[in-house]
Write a protein that holds these residues in place. Structure first.
Motif, PDB file in Angstrom:
ATOM      1  N   THR A  51       0.891   3.273   5.979  1.00 40.17           N
ATOM      2  CA  THR A  51      -0.051   3.000   4.891  1.00 40.17           C
ATOM      3  C   THR A  51      -1.394   2.474   5.386  1.00 40.17           C
ATOM      4  N   ARG A  52      -1.513   2.267   6.687  1.00 40.34           N
ATOM      5  CA  ARG A  52      -2.709   1.612   7.223  1.00 40.34           C
ATOM      6  C   ARG A  52      -3.999   2.349   6.879  1.00 40.34           C
ATOM      7  N   GLU A  53      -3.994   3.667   6.968  1.00 39.40           N
ATOM      8  CA  GLU A  53      -5.230   4.417   6.730  1.00 39.40           C
ATOM      9  C   GLU A  53      -5.635   4.422   5.265  1.00 39.40           C
ATOM     10  N   ARG A  54      -4.777   3.927   4.392  1.00 33.20           N
ATOM     11  CA  ARG A  54      -5.132   3.825   2.979  1.00 33.20           C
ATOM     12  C   ARG A  54      -5.952   2.574   2.700  1.00 33.20           C
ATOM     13  N   ALA A  55      -5.999   1.666   3.661  1.00 33.78           N
ATOM     14  CA  ALA A  55      -6.693   0.391   3.455  1.00 33.78           C
ATOM     15  C   ALA A  55      -8.206   0.564   3.506  1.00 33.78           C
ATOM     16  N   ASP A  56      -8.910  -0.253   2.726  1.00 37.83           N
ATOM     17  CA  ASP A  56     -10.373  -0.258   2.780  1.00 37.83           C
ATOM     18  C   ASP A  56     -10.876  -0.948   4.035  1.00 37.83           C
TER      19      ASP A  56
ATOM     20  N   LEU B 212       0.807  -1.220   0.000  1.00 38.08           N
ATOM     21  CA  LEU B 212       0.000   0.000   0.000  1.00 38.08           C
ATOM     22  C   LEU B 212       0.839   1.269   0.000  1.00 38.08           C
ATOM     23  N   GLN B 213       2.145   1.118  -0.096  1.00 34.05           N
ATOM     24  CA  GLN B 213       3.005   2.284  -0.018  1.00 34.05           C
ATOM     25  C   GLN B 213       2.978   3.089  -1.307  1.00 34.05           C
ATOM     26  N   THR B 214       3.083   4.406  -1.154  1.00 37.72           N
ATOM     27  CA  THR B 214       3.241   5.299  -2.295  1.00 37.72           C
ATOM     28  C   THR B 214       4.649   5.863  -2.271  1.00 37.72           C
ATOM     29  N   LEU B 215       5.251   6.007  -3.435  1.00 39.76           N
ATOM     30  CA  LEU B 215       6.592   6.566  -3.551  1.00 39.76           C
ATOM     31  C   LEU B 215       6.490   7.924  -4.220  1.00 39.76           C
ATOM     32  N   SER B 216       7.118   8.922  -3.608  1.00 40.46           N
ATOM     33  CA  SER B 216       6.953  10.295  -4.074  1.00 40.46           C
ATOM     34  C   SER B 216       7.429  10.508  -5.504  1.00 40.46           C
ATOM     35  N   ASN B 217       8.406   9.731  -5.935  1.00 40.38           N
ATOM     36  CA  ASN B 217       8.960   9.942  -7.274  1.00 40.38           C
ATOM     37  C   ASN B 217       8.425   8.953  -8.305  1.00 40.38           C
ATOM     38  N   ALA B 218       7.383   8.193  -7.940  1.00 41.62           N
ATOM     39  CA  ALA B 218       6.848   7.182  -8.851  1.00 41.62           C
ATOM     40  C   ALA B 218       5.556   7.672  -9.485  1.00 41.62           C
ATOM     41  N   SER B 219       5.469   7.549 -10.808  1.00 43.86           N
ATOM     42  CA  SER B 219       4.250   7.964 -11.500  1.00 43.86           C
ATOM     43  C   SER B 219       3.151   6.915 -11.366  1.00 43.86           C
ATOM     44  N   VAL B 220       3.541   5.653 -11.163  1.00 48.97           N
ATOM     45  CA  VAL B 220       2.589   4.562 -10.974  1.00 48.97           C
ATOM     46  C   VAL B 220       3.020   3.747  -9.763  1.00 48.97           C
ATOM     47  N   VAL B 221       2.081   3.411  -8.882  1.00 49.76           N
ATOM     48  CA  VAL B 221       2.384   2.596  -7.709  1.00 49.76           C
ATOM     49  C   VAL B 221       1.468   1.386  -7.703  1.00 49.76           C
ATOM     50  N   ALA B 222       1.812   0.398  -6.897  1.00 51.92           N
ATOM     51  CA  ALA B 222       1.071  -0.861  -6.877  1.00 51.92           C
ATOM     52  C   ALA B 222      -0.408  -0.645  -6.571  1.00 51.92           C
ATOM     53  N   SER B 223      -0.703   0.254  -5.650  1.00 57.02           N
ATOM     54  CA  SER B 223      -2.095   0.434  -5.230  1.00 57.02           C
ATOM     55  C   SER B 223      -2.976   1.006  -6.325  1.00 57.02           C
ATOM     56  N   ASP B 224      -2.383   1.531  -7.402  1.00 61.04           N
ATOM     57  CA  ASP B 224      -3.192   1.992  -8.538  1.00 61.04           C
ATOM     58  C   ASP B 224      -3.994   0.855  -9.157  1.00 61.04           C
ATOM     59  N   PHE B 225      -3.549  -0.388  -8.938  1.00 64.12           N
ATOM     60  CA  PHE B 225      -4.194  -1.540  -9.557  1.00 64.12           C
ATOM     61  C   PHE B 225      -5.107  -2.300  -8.603  1.00 64.12           C
ATOM     62  N   PHE B 226      -5.247  -1.827  -7.357  1.00 60.63           N
ATOM     63  CA  PHE B 226      -6.031  -2.547  -6.365  1.00 60.63           C
ATOM     64  C   PHE B 226      -7.481  -2.086  -6.382  1.00 60.63           C
ATOM     65  N   ASP B 227      -8.388  -3.047  -6.240  1.00 62.93           N
ATOM     66  CA  ASP B 227      -9.812  -2.740  -6.123  1.00 62.93           C
ATOM     67  C   ASP B 227     -10.269  -2.717  -4.667  1.00 62.93           C
ATOM     68  N   PHE B 228      -9.573  -3.488  -3.824  1.00 64.37           N
ATOM     69  CA  PHE B 228      -9.921  -3.553  -2.395  1.00 64.37           C
ATOM     70  C   PHE B 228      -8.649  -3.880  -1.635  1.00 64.37           C
ATOM     71  N   SER B 229      -8.455  -3.232  -0.494  1.00 65.55           N
ATOM     72  CA  SER B 229      -7.217  -3.450   0.257  1.00 65.55           C
ATOM     73  C   SER B 229      -7.520  -3.725   1.724  1.00 65.55           C
ATOM     74  N   ILE B 230      -6.721  -4.628   2.297  1.00 65.75           N
ATOM     75  CA  ILE B 230      -6.887  -5.064   3.687  1.00 65.75           C
ATOM     76  C   ILE B 230      -5.556  -4.894   4.405  1.00 65.75           C
ATOM     77  N   TYR B 231      -5.603  -4.336   5.597  1.00 65.51           N
ATOM     78  CA  TYR B 231      -4.403  -4.180   6.425  1.00 65.51           C
ATOM     79  C   TYR B 231      -4.597  -4.978   7.709  1.00 65.51           C
ATOM     80  N   LEU B 232      -3.687  -5.918   7.975  1.00 65.68           N
ATOM     81  CA  LEU B 232      -3.741  -6.691   9.221  1.00 65.68           C
ATOM     82  C   LEU B 232      -2.934  -5.965  10.283  1.00 65.68           C
ATOM     83  N   ASP B 233      -3.539  -5.781  11.462  1.00 59.36           N
ATOM     84  CA  ASP B 233      -2.971  -4.903  12.477  1.00 59.36           C
ATOM     85  C   ASP B 233      -2.979  -5.570  13.844  1.00 59.36           C
ATOM     86  N   ALA B 234      -2.049  -5.177  14.676  1.00 58.47           N
ATOM     87  CA  ALA B 234      -2.009  -5.582  16.088  1.00 58.47           C
ATOM     88  C   ALA B 234      -1.041  -4.652  16.793  1.00 58.47           C
ATOM     89  N   GLU B 235      -1.082  -4.634  18.124  1.00 58.54           N
ATOM     90  CA  GLU B 235      -0.123  -3.825  18.864  1.00 58.54           C
ATOM     91  C   GLU B 235       1.290  -4.334  18.599  1.00 58.54           C
TER      92      GLU B 235
END
Length: 330
Positions: A306-311, A222-245
């Motif tokens: 990148t967590r807050e970018r997740a659906d 889910l990371q975005t790179l400041s110097n990249a014109s295309v990033v992986a998340s451009d191709f995602f329809d739904f994203s999940i972030y697994l979280d814990a303390e």
């Protein structure tokens, strides 16, 4: 497992980065407790048996039928709704507006999160549950490990201690794969990664055919790179972030390291074979050092932001069970 030589370094240690609150609630998501989420299953049938779940479990990641019924089934229902809506929109645009047949492209689901948080097991279970739906029976699973640069390249670039960080991946190849998959290409090929060898396997490839759903799992997807014109998340329809303390994830990492040290590391072919004779205290010390110097830094610098970018954010407790879910508004 990230970076095998942390315990053998002679240079001065890297101080651990400040750890932000891993569970700070974002305003962009609706929050559900486990019972509230489980109620959203509606009449979705339980399609996996205990034997099937057992085969899909990770080393130290207990998953029960209850977890599948209460977490994965509502999630599969939600994703099914998204997929059918996406197909309807695609058909309306392509046939109704453009006047051409609708092209077949996979619905791409991203799974992100820290090392040891349970991404691999989660991805396998989600693949199995989604494939039971008649609307989308063909589900492929790809991990970003196959896009890691070979060890020889990482060593030449001085990146072995940053394996798993964004710069350790062949991003051009990764983006090219996602673009081709999203365009509906058939018989795609990508490198195969061996955790035993801790490297890309020369001459061995994973073949990915045309599918209804592509699950794409990895640390930094889910990371975005400041110097990249295309990033992986451009191709995602739904994203999940697994979280814990963070202290919970560290405990899981250490637990997994100790288990692997008694099993997989005992193989002479294992890249980590040099850890095979450590006693438990020594092995735990090595695991905690690797966690502090490599995985925690990657988590705080690259993954957690990148967590807050997740659906959908799935928050797990110390028992590995899902305790809370955050669904992005809109």
């Amino acid at each position: 497992m990230r970076h095998p030589s942390a315990a053998r370094r002679a240079d001065s240690p890297i101080s651990s980065p400040p750890a932000p609150d891993a569970l700070a609630q974002p305003a962009r998501h609706l929050v559900f407790n486990r019972a509230e989420w489980a109620a959203l299953r509606a009449n979705t049938p339980l399609s996996l048996s205990e034997a099937e779940i057992s085969r899909l479990r990770g080393f130290n990641e207990p998953v029960s039928l209850a977890e599948v019924a209460e977490v994965f089934l509502p999630l599969s229902r939600l994703i099914n709704i998204h997929i059918m809506a996406a197909r309807s929109l695609s058909s309306a645009v392509e046939t109704g507006f453009l006047g051409r047949p609708r092209t077949s492209a996979p619905y791409v689901i991203a799974i992100a999160g820290s090392v040891a948080v349970g991404k691999s097991t989660f991805a396998r279970l989600l693949q199995a549950v989604l494939a039971r739906w008649p609307d989308h029976p063909n589900v492929e699973l790809v991990t970003t490990d196959g896009f890691l640069l070979p060890t020889q390249v990482l060593e030449a670039r001085g990146l072995m201690q940053r394996k798993g960080f964004p710069e350790s991946y062949d991003m051009r190849q990764l983006i090219a794969f996602l673009a081709a998959a999203k365009a509906g290409a058939e018989n795609l090929s990508l490198p195969t990664y061996s955790h035993e060898l801790y490297d890309i396997v020369p001459g061995k490839a994973q073949q990915v055919g045309r599918c209804d759903i592509l699950i794409f799992e990895g640390l930094n997807v889910l990371q975005t790179l400041s110097n990249a014109s295309v990033v992986a998340s451009d191709f995602f329809d739904f994203s999940i972030y697994l979280d814990a303390e963070m202290d919970i994830i560290e405990a899981w990492y250490v637990e997994r390291f100790l288990l692997l040290q008694r099993t997989a590391f005992q193989k002479p072919s294992s890249y980590f074979h040099h850890y095979k004779d450590l006693n438990q205290a020594e092995a735990e010390e090595v695991a905690r050092e690797i966690w502090r110097h490599i995985n925690l830094r990657n988590l705080t610098e690259n993954i957690l932001p990148t967590r807050e970018r997740a659906d959908l954010v799935i928050r797990k407790g110390a028992s590995h069970l899902t305790e809370q879910l955050w669904l992005r508004r809109g």
